[in-house]
Motif scaffolding. Sequence first.
Motif, PDB file in Angstrom:
ATOM      1  N   LEU A 147      -7.473   3.355   6.240  1.00 25.47           N
ATOM      2  CA  LEU A 147      -6.520   2.114   5.529  1.00 25.47           C
ATOM      3  C   LEU A 147      -5.648   2.991   5.677  1.00 25.47           C
ATOM      4  O   LEU A 147      -4.156   2.578   5.588  1.00 25.47           O
ATOM      5  N   GLU A 200     -12.050  -0.972   2.577  1.00 24.23           N
ATOM      6  CA  GLU A 200     -11.048  -0.252   3.474  1.00 24.23           C
ATOM      7  C   GLU A 200     -10.903   1.157   2.405  1.00 24.23           C
ATOM      8  O   GLU A 200     -10.146   1.004   1.622  1.00 24.23           O
ATOM      9  N   HIS A 201     -10.892   2.414   2.580  1.00 24.62           N
ATOM     10  CA  HIS A 201     -10.186   3.027   1.946  1.00 24.62           C
ATOM     11  C   HIS A 201     -10.222   4.916   3.219  1.00 24.62           C
ATOM     12  O   HIS A 201     -10.610   4.539   4.428  1.00 24.62           O
ATOM     13  N   LEU A 211       1.186  -0.981  -0.052  1.00 27.29           N
ATOM     14  CA  LEU A 211       0.005  -0.089   0.390  1.00 27.29           C
ATOM     15  C   LEU A 211       0.896   1.238   0.098  1.00 27.29           C
ATOM     16  O   LEU A 211       1.023   2.175  -0.758  1.00 27.29           O
TER      17      LEU A 211
END
Length: 281
Positions: free
Chosen positions: A252, A247-248, A192
């Motif tokens: 996140l 998830e964001h 990520l």
Amino acid sequence: MNEAIPVSRVTDHGTAKLMPDVDRERAWLLTVDGAPQSYVDLDEPAHLEFEYTRRLGHVLDTVAEPGRALDVLHLGGGAFTLPRYVAATRPGSRQHVVEADGGLLDLVAEHLPLPPDAGVTAHGADARAWLAAAPGDSADVLVADVFGGSRVPAHLTCVGYAREAARVLRADGVYVANLADGAPFGFLRGQLATFAAFFTELALIAEPGVLRGRRFGNAVLVAAHRPLDTAALARRTAADAFPARVEHGPALRDFVGDARPVRDEDAVPSPEPPTGAFGIG
């Protein structure tokens, strides 16, 4: 294919097996060295069996208005499950599939052929090398589902790779990858952080039990330069037969924490799954 009998063949990177599904007349499971790789129903190409492929399908459904043809690049071929899905749900799409195992490509072409009008072109090549030679701004979607055995190869986990992915995607393009990890998520957090260096919008789709660290499992990473329709994604994944969470935003970013982008010289494959994590009975 006159009879639904299992097929086994040693390919470039392992032993591939095609096994018929007794419950669906022309459906097949592909395994490589015992690890499930793909599931294909030749009569229903829009049927997605595996949990993670269903989540990749939800992303593909929401990146553009329904039915719009897209230019899609697939890194990792397997039995071409997602290329078949895109061809069925977005007719007229132009798709390239890059698969390093030439023997596997031959096996799939022989036993699970695509319709001649599917608009899918296969390339026997290393994913990173092919990506480096691909023209810029040439793809609407890049789907990465590359596993050497049950691990993502190291050269597909670093900033050099993410930079190439960003270059090949158009300004409104979307990157989506199938990854696998478990608590404490060192690999996933690093991925990520790596893609956050090149894309302004990120989302992660996974089963709640995986996100809570209860078990090792798949997680789908989504990256783009434009806002993602996370509300539509969340509705689809929550209503799925295998519910997942999206998830964001701040949640996140909290998950990523202090993880840093993975430099090329520091890249390692994704972690070895626990015994039986992705096995079949």
